[in-house]
Design a protein around this motif. Sequence first.
Motif, short mmCIF file in Angstrom:
data_model
loop_
_atom_site.label_atom_id
_atom_site.label_comp_id
_atom_site.label_asym_id
_atom_site.label_seq_id
_atom_site.Cartn_x
_atom_site.Cartn_y
_atom_site.Cartn_z
N THR A 55 -3.68 41.07 -0.31
CA THR A 55 -2.42 41.12 -1.06
C THR A 55 -2.68 41.22 -2.56
N GLY A 71 -1.09 44.18 -4.30
CA GLY A 71 -0.10 43.78 -5.29
C GLY A 71 -0.44 44.29 -6.68
N PHE A 125 11.11 49.54 -7.25
CA PHE A 125 10.92 48.11 -7.03
C PHE A 125 11.83 47.61 -5.91
N CYS A 140 10.49 48.43 -2.56
CA CYS A 140 9.45 47.48 -2.12
C CYS A 140 10.05 46.26 -1.43
N THR A 141 11.30 45.94 -1.77
CA THR A 141 11.93 44.75 -1.18
C THR A 141 12.65 45.05 0.13
N PHE A 149 12.30 42.87 3.21
CA PHE A 149 12.88 41.55 3.14
C PHE A 149 14.35 41.53 3.57
N TYR A 188 3.84 38.97 2.99
CA TYR A 188 3.68 38.24 1.73
C TYR A 188 3.19 39.08 0.56
N THR A 189 2.95 40.37 0.75
CA THR A 189 2.48 41.18 -0.38
C THR A 189 3.50 41.19 -1.52
N MET A 190 4.77 41.17 -1.19
CA MET A 190 5.80 41.20 -2.22
C MET A 190 5.72 39.98 -3.14
N ILE A 239 3.30 41.09 -5.68
CA ILE A 239 3.72 42.20 -6.53
C ILE A 239 4.62 41.71 -7.67
N VAL A 240 5.59 40.88 -7.36
CA VAL A 240 6.62 40.50 -8.34
C VAL A 240 6.02 39.83 -9.58
#
Length: 295
Positions: free
Chosen positions: A91, A95, A116, A119-120, A123, A176-178, A181-182
């Motif tokens: 990640t 990320g 962006f 990418c979500t 979720f 969990y990569t997000m 990233i954030v």
Amino acid sequence: MNRARTAHLTAWLQASPLAAVFALFFVLPLGLVLMVSFWQASEYELIPAFTGQNYLDVFTGCPVTPDGDLCVTFKTYLSTLKFSVLTWLITALLGFSIAYFLAFHIEGTLTQTVLFIVCTVPFWTSNVIRMISWVPLLGRNGLVNQTLQGMGLIDTPIEWLLFSDFSVVLAFVHLYTMFMIVPIFNSMMRIDRNLLEAARDNGASPWQTVWHVVLPLSRTGLIIGSIFVVALVMGDFVTVGVMGGQQIASVGKIIQVQTSYLQFPIAAANAVILLAVVLLMIVALMRLVNLRKEL
């Protein structure tokens, strides 16, 4: 003097609602878990009598059993740490790469925002649904195996694609990569672009610029993302259960099994030990950067 005292009192009053919520939903539940970890239990009831036997039972036979093997607790923690480290490494690479692309190679705030949001998208659905979606892809008769067999690359299905360490780590990375990233993207957006220009003017290659300029200035976001990923993986039991086919042990899975059999005191003891281990890992990560100063 009165003005300073009034300002001090006002600050405390402003912080009191958040402090009350923190105490009610965080400190109190943790206190109850800690208290129950010292209780006794029979087959039918919890007995609020102080004992440290639950912690002794967790480490029964540790560190090494009479057969010369590591005890169950140590094996379980090593397995969980293995998943945590592998997930963190993957990640962090993903990320950082995605955040770098969004921050420095996409021009225009609107385009950055749209990408962006893309990418979500994962979720927007349940974690369980996202995990189950891998089953028809990675199963023995799944799309991946059928495609590889159809191309003549393999003769028999690959067994380790599903219900294995590989599938567990793959699901963790997907989930969990997000969280990596954030914070990295947020740190990169704060970097002064003139520093990159200065690095290029001084003859730095793109890789040297990333290594000596971007990475150090993104360290805060990387550490914050690492804290999120490590904490989430260490306590996860659903992903390990689903993607591991109920065959792979983790600390969270053991706690879940113990609570399902109403063994609340020893489950609480395991939870306290897990919390202590995670806090030690977080403290070690926070020593790498002064978050209060950086943020």
